[in-house]
Design an enzyme around this catalytic site. Structure first.
Site, PDB file in Angstrom:
ATOM      1  CB  CYS A  42      -0.881  -0.016   1.239  1.00 53.60           C
ATOM      2  SG  CYS A  42      -1.980   1.400   1.386  1.00 53.60           S
ATOM      3  CB  SER A  44      -0.376   3.952   4.054  1.00 51.50           C
ATOM      4  OG  SER A  44      -1.596   4.422   3.542  1.00 51.50           O
ATOM      5  CG  HIS A  47       2.342   8.402   2.466  1.00 54.02           C
ATOM      6  ND1 HIS A  47       2.719   9.546   1.799  1.00 54.02           N
ATOM      7  CD2 HIS A  47       1.215   7.981   1.842  1.00 54.02           C
ATOM      8  CE1 HIS A  47       1.858   9.791   0.826  1.00 54.02           C
ATOM      9  NE2 HIS A  47       0.945   8.859   0.823  1.00 54.02           N
ATOM     10  CG  HIS A  63      -1.262  -0.825   6.363  1.00 55.46           C
ATOM     11  ND1 HIS A  63      -0.225  -0.335   5.605  1.00 55.46           N
ATOM     12  CD2 HIS A  63      -2.395  -0.421   5.755  1.00 55.46           C
ATOM     13  CE1 HIS A  63      -0.730   0.351   4.588  1.00 55.46           C
ATOM     14  NE2 HIS A  63      -2.038   0.305   4.651  1.00 55.46           N
ATOM     15  CB  CYS A 169      -5.630  -1.355   3.466  1.00 57.81           C
ATOM     16  SG  CYS A 169      -5.307   0.400   3.186  1.00 57.81           S
TER      17      CYS A 169
HETATM   18 ZN   LIG Z   1      -3.229   0.952   3.162  1.00 57.49          ZN
END
Ligand SMILES: [Zn+2]
Ligand SMILES: [Zn+2]
Length: 372
Positions: A42, A44, A47, A63, A169
């Site tokens: 993902c 994220s 990030h 995650h 997610c």
């Molecule tokens: Zn995610």
């Protein structure tokens, strides 16, 4: 026991995931150990390495995970060894103010997602004399993790976990951003900025909700093609083109809803999303950017005069324990596509290649598949 994991030790533009053998503690009360079968790559987690998301380091990434329960600690009643699970990147305690009012995507236990400790404040990963957190209290970039029972959702054994992983997610976040957060309705015109792992599912959600026009905005041709395959009625490369197209499609009324799911949100795309909606319309922001940066710069007077709404949405404003299973039911009947989303698989050793491919725009969703 030992487990191999991909760890973020430091942040920066050139930061990479480092593979490392960690010590993994046994599960404590209300905890369980999972052997991951698959983990989604993902944005994220990217990030996390860039520092956009200020996390406690070192952190085991990942995650979006699906796997098999190997061992349960004391007081765990939700799952047993052998159960197949998809994890929610948001824990759901079931009893806090938010959980008990149907907003479990805002559960108070989520407060330590970026610290990576379990709800009791403990760390189960250790290496180089340090405690390591797990991204969103999971750390799915590891062969095994010890997680809270509040993070797991039991799923049917016959579902392919390397596909089901996507509902941890990206799928509910995108689908929910259309259906729940933006409340897309039949006949609506919707503009979706950014066709990645979240945006493509915002397209699926908008189609499910009966939108008449679904405009996908992405500079990359492969993303636009995928958006049209999964339900977008139109696709364009830029915000300017979207503005022109929507003006034409709606005879100048403009779009009912816009949804921002680009990889790094900035003030430019938010303004485009604001300008493309009609009076009384809404902008829903789902993507992330640097946390300290002011990524919304709009005319408040235009907001007032046209009665527009600008809102954020976490996990697509879904309720994880319900919606993760619901996405899988919709997958079974063909109303949510998962097979078409997984564009490449990687081994854990190739994780940095996976993120390079994400940066290069090659993937809708890359997935790590474990062979252990
Ligand atoms: Zn995610
Ligand atoms: Zn809660």
């Amino acid at each position: 026991m030992k487990t191999k994991a991909a760890v973020c030790w430091e942040t920066g533009p050139d930061a990479r995931w480092e593979l490392e053998e960690l010590e993994l503690d046994p599960p404590g009360e209300h905890e369980l150990r999972i052997r991951w079968v698959a983990s989604g790559l993902c944005h994220s987690d990217e990030h996390l390495t860039t520092g956009d998301l200020p996390a406690r380091l070192p952190m085991v990434g990942g995650h979006e995970g699906a796997g098999i329960v190997e061992e349960v600690g004391a007081s765990v009643t939700k799952v047993r060894p052998g159960d197949h699970v998809v994890c929610s990147f948001l824990p759901v305690c079931g009893t806090c103010r938010w959980c008990s009012t149907g907003q479990s995507n805002l559960c108070d236990l989520g407060a330590t997602l970026l610290q990576g400790s379990l709800p009791g404040g403990e760390f189960r990963f250790h290496a180089r004399g340090q405690d390591l957190g797990g991204m969103c209290m999971l750390g799915t970039f590891s062969e095994r993790s010890v997680v809270s029972e509040y993070s797991v959702v039991k799923v049917d054994d016959d579902l392919p976990l390397d596909r089901a992983v996507l509902v941890g997610c990206g799928v509910p976040t995108g689908w929910g951003s259309s259906v729940y957060a933006a409340r897309v309705g039949p006949g609506d015109t919707v503009v979706i900025y950014g066709i990645g792992g979240v945006g493509i599912n915002a397209v699926q959600g908008a189609r499910h909700a009966g939108a008449a026009n679904i405009v996908a905005v992405d500079p990359l041709p492969n993303k636009r093609e995928k958006a049209e395959e999964l339900g977008a009625t139109h696709s364009v490369a830029t915000g300017e083109e979207a503005q022109e197209l929507v003006t034409r499609l709606t005879n100048g009324v403009l779009a009912d809803r816009s949804i921002v799911t680009v990889g790094v949100v900035d003030a430019v795309v938010v303004e485009q999303a604001f300008n493309v909606i009609r009076k009384g319309g809404s902008v829903t922001i789902v993507g992330l950017g640097p946390i300290a940066e002011k990524t919304i710069q709009l005319s408040g007077t235009m907001l007032t005069l046209f009665q527009k709404t600008v809102q954020g949405s976490m996990f697509g404003s879904s309720n994880p324990m319900y919606d993760i299973r619901k996405m899988l039911e919709l997958y079974r009947v063909g109303q949510v596509k998962l097979d078409e989303l997984c564009s490449a698989t990687y081994s854990l050793d190739d994780i940095n290649q996976g993120y390079q491919d994400l940066r290069d725009g090659k993937n809708i969703r890359g997935v790590i598949v474990y062979d252990s």
